[in-house]
Design an enzyme around this catalytic site. Sequence first.
Site, PDB file in Angstrom:
ATOM      1  N   LYS A 179       0.862  -1.194   0.000  1.00  0.00           N
ATOM      2  CA  LYS A 179       0.000   0.000   0.000  1.00  0.00           C
ATOM      3  C   LYS A 179       0.894   1.239   0.000  1.00  0.00           C
ATOM      4  O   LYS A 179       1.509   1.567   1.001  1.00  0.00           O
ATOM      5  CB  LYS A 179      -0.877  -0.044   1.264  1.00  0.00           C
ATOM      6  N   GLY A 231       6.691   4.574   8.750  1.00  0.00           N
ATOM      7  CA  GLY A 231       5.915   5.805   8.821  1.00  0.00           C
ATOM      8  C   GLY A 231       6.063   6.423  10.192  1.00  0.00           C
ATOM      9  O   GLY A 231       7.038   6.164  10.909  1.00  0.00           O
ATOM     10  N   SER A 232       5.087   7.218  10.558  1.00  0.00           N
ATOM     11  CA  SER A 232       5.186   7.959  11.810  1.00  0.00           C
ATOM     12  C   SER A 232       4.955   7.039  13.016  1.00  0.00           C
ATOM     13  O   SER A 232       4.291   6.002  12.911  1.00  0.00           O
ATOM     14  CB  SER A 232       4.160   9.087  11.828  1.00  0.00           C
ATOM     15  N   THR A 233       5.473   7.463  14.143  1.00  0.00           N
ATOM     16  CA  THR A 233       5.312   6.678  15.363  1.00  0.00           C
ATOM     17  C   THR A 233       3.833   6.590  15.749  1.00  0.00           C
ATOM     18  O   THR A 233       3.354   5.527  16.179  1.00  0.00           O
ATOM     19  CB  THR A 233       6.163   7.291  16.490  1.00  0.00           C
ATOM     20  N   GLY A 236       2.212   4.068  13.564  1.00  0.00           N
ATOM     21  CA  GLY A 236       2.801   2.770  13.915  1.00  0.00           C
ATOM     22  C   GLY A 236       2.178   2.182  15.176  1.00  0.00           C
ATOM     23  O   GLY A 236       1.855   0.992  15.235  1.00  0.00           O
ATOM     24  N   GLU A 253       9.146   0.551  11.335  1.00  0.00           N
ATOM     25  CA  GLU A 253      10.253   1.513  11.168  1.00  0.00           C
ATOM     26  C   GLU A 253       9.632   2.887  11.309  1.00  0.00           C
ATOM     27  O   GLU A 253       8.934   3.354  10.406  1.00  0.00           O
ATOM     28  CB  GLU A 253      10.882   1.351   9.775  1.00  0.00           C
ATOM     29  N   CYS A 287      14.018   9.890   7.932  1.00  0.00           N
ATOM     30  CA  CYS A 287      13.862   9.529   9.346  1.00  0.00           C
ATOM     31  C   CYS A 287      15.172   9.539  10.130  1.00  0.00           C
ATOM     32  O   CYS A 287      15.184   9.783  11.319  1.00  0.00           O
ATOM     33  CB  CYS A 287      13.231   8.148   9.431  1.00  0.00           C
ATOM     34  N   GLU A 385       9.990  15.011  16.241  1.00  0.00           N
ATOM     35  CA  GLU A 385      10.442  14.920  14.852  1.00  0.00           C
ATOM     36  C   GLU A 385       9.740  15.994  14.033  1.00  0.00           C
ATOM     37  O   GLU A 385       8.510  16.074  14.033  1.00  0.00           O
ATOM     38  CB  GLU A 385      10.095  13.536  14.298  1.00  0.00           C
TER      39      GLU A 385
END
Length: 497
Positions: A179, A231-233, A236, A253, A287, A385
């Site tokens: 995706k 992607g973003s935390t 995630g 990740e 990242c 971030e």
Amino acid sequence: MTLTRTYDSLFIDGQWMKPSSSETIQVVSPATEQVIGTVPTASIQDIDRAVNAARTAFDKGPWPTMAPQERSEILRRVRDKIAERRDDFADLITEEMGSPITQSRTIQVGAPLALLDSYLELVETFPFRDIRTAQSGSALVTREPLGVVAAVVPWNVPLTVAIQKVAPSLLTGCTVVLKPASETPLTTLALARLFEEAGLPPGVLNVLPASREVSEYLVSHPGVDKLTFTGSTAVGRRLASICGQNLTRVTLELGGKSAAIVLDDADLDATIESLRLASLRNSGQICSLKTRLLVSNRRHDEFIDRLRALVESMPVGDPRDAATQIGPMATARQRDVVQNYIDAGKNAGAKVAIGGGRTSQDRGYFVEPTVFTDTDPDMSIVLEEIFGPVLTVSRYEDEDMAVQLANHSPYGLNGAVFTSDLDRGLAVASRIRTGTVEINGNSAGFHAPVGGFKDSGIGREAGYEGLDAYTEPKSYGLPHDFVLGLEAAGKSRVGSA
Ligand code: NAD
């Protein structure tokens, strides 16, 4: 010939299938704000079709039971096809997400080719079978392909992250539903074409852009054995909690806010030049970038002067121009996020040492590269971030304080130490709680695992670890002599599946 910009179908079961929804995504160039392409989005029914195709390709084969060498052969063909189209991919990625063209050719296309080469090399010696003997028993241990993998990827390095997930999945015998990010579906669908041309069996790879809701449906699908997410935390965390329901395996990740410790004995010219890419490549949208710079009191002012010269030597502008070193943010939303952080830094009392204003472009999602000094370790610009060309510089008094500041972060993805004494550098690096530490700007390369401590993720990609993440170990208890016989017949060896 340029790569396709307009699609009306999704890549499912080895074919280009019309979606069952009429919704589309318009892909917008972040430099011109013009629509450059259109793709369909998948519905829940399309996800069902894709997962079923991947399931059938896995359960009925032959993909998971093919010899690793046969699978590698197809991936090698894909690798050569990407190499043939490398300029087209670089142009498309620059158009789609705004990476400066010279960096697109290297980090956006050169890096995934090198990554693919690395996986192709490592899989040749991957221990698909090995034997273990002990007083307590003797075993043949195999690494079985994990099953159907759902891969959900971000927009910042679309080809790299797709390869980072698809290559180890396919090389170990898994099948995949990929995706792409809604911002960069064109690059990912172009990659699907190359797999089709390379003769990948139907259903082994399926590629579908989808909304967040439909993507969550994919992640929660009982036909999926593993989620691999970059992607973003925040996302995630959400997806990991969904995976908890079905005990779907996860590789995550996630975000980073990596620190570079510049030790007193560092060669400042080399350090600063290294930060050009280590802190600011892809316009700050990577990242692993070193965005928290930690410098001793003694060398602080000298460091800032040189950093100013570096930033001023990096032209901001049209990413298609070879002179550009900082392009636009990939989306208007990302531009606003970065601008809000710059405002938050000012409001919190940090000092703008470099930038902090607006750029001269009247179109495109640009922000001015900005460096803050006089920061506090708990300011949002230091802790969170930002994902743009915004750096903070903090002072330290001694090595212990430098290490303490480096570890004062919810993240643990990457880091750096600059020094003229490599032993000292390694000793300091060993105290930093992150998955990777680069000493004097040296990359660890793609044979080494990457991934995060703490909120930067779970699991590792690249290296043997990256292949292992798509397998389940299986142990066969056997008589000791039989196991020794397997070894004698060469059937227990690395890569002899
Ligand atoms: P994001 O988390 O917003 O989106 C990532 C992917 O998840 C996209 O495909 C998006 O469409 C999808 N998604 C978003 N919400 C979802 C949901 N609720 N359910 C299912 N799918 C969903 O991240 P982004 O803005 O695309 O990328 C930037 C982030 O990625 C940064 O935090 C960056 O640090 C991180 N990143 C990490 C690495 C790494 O290796 N650790 C590499 C690149 C990027």
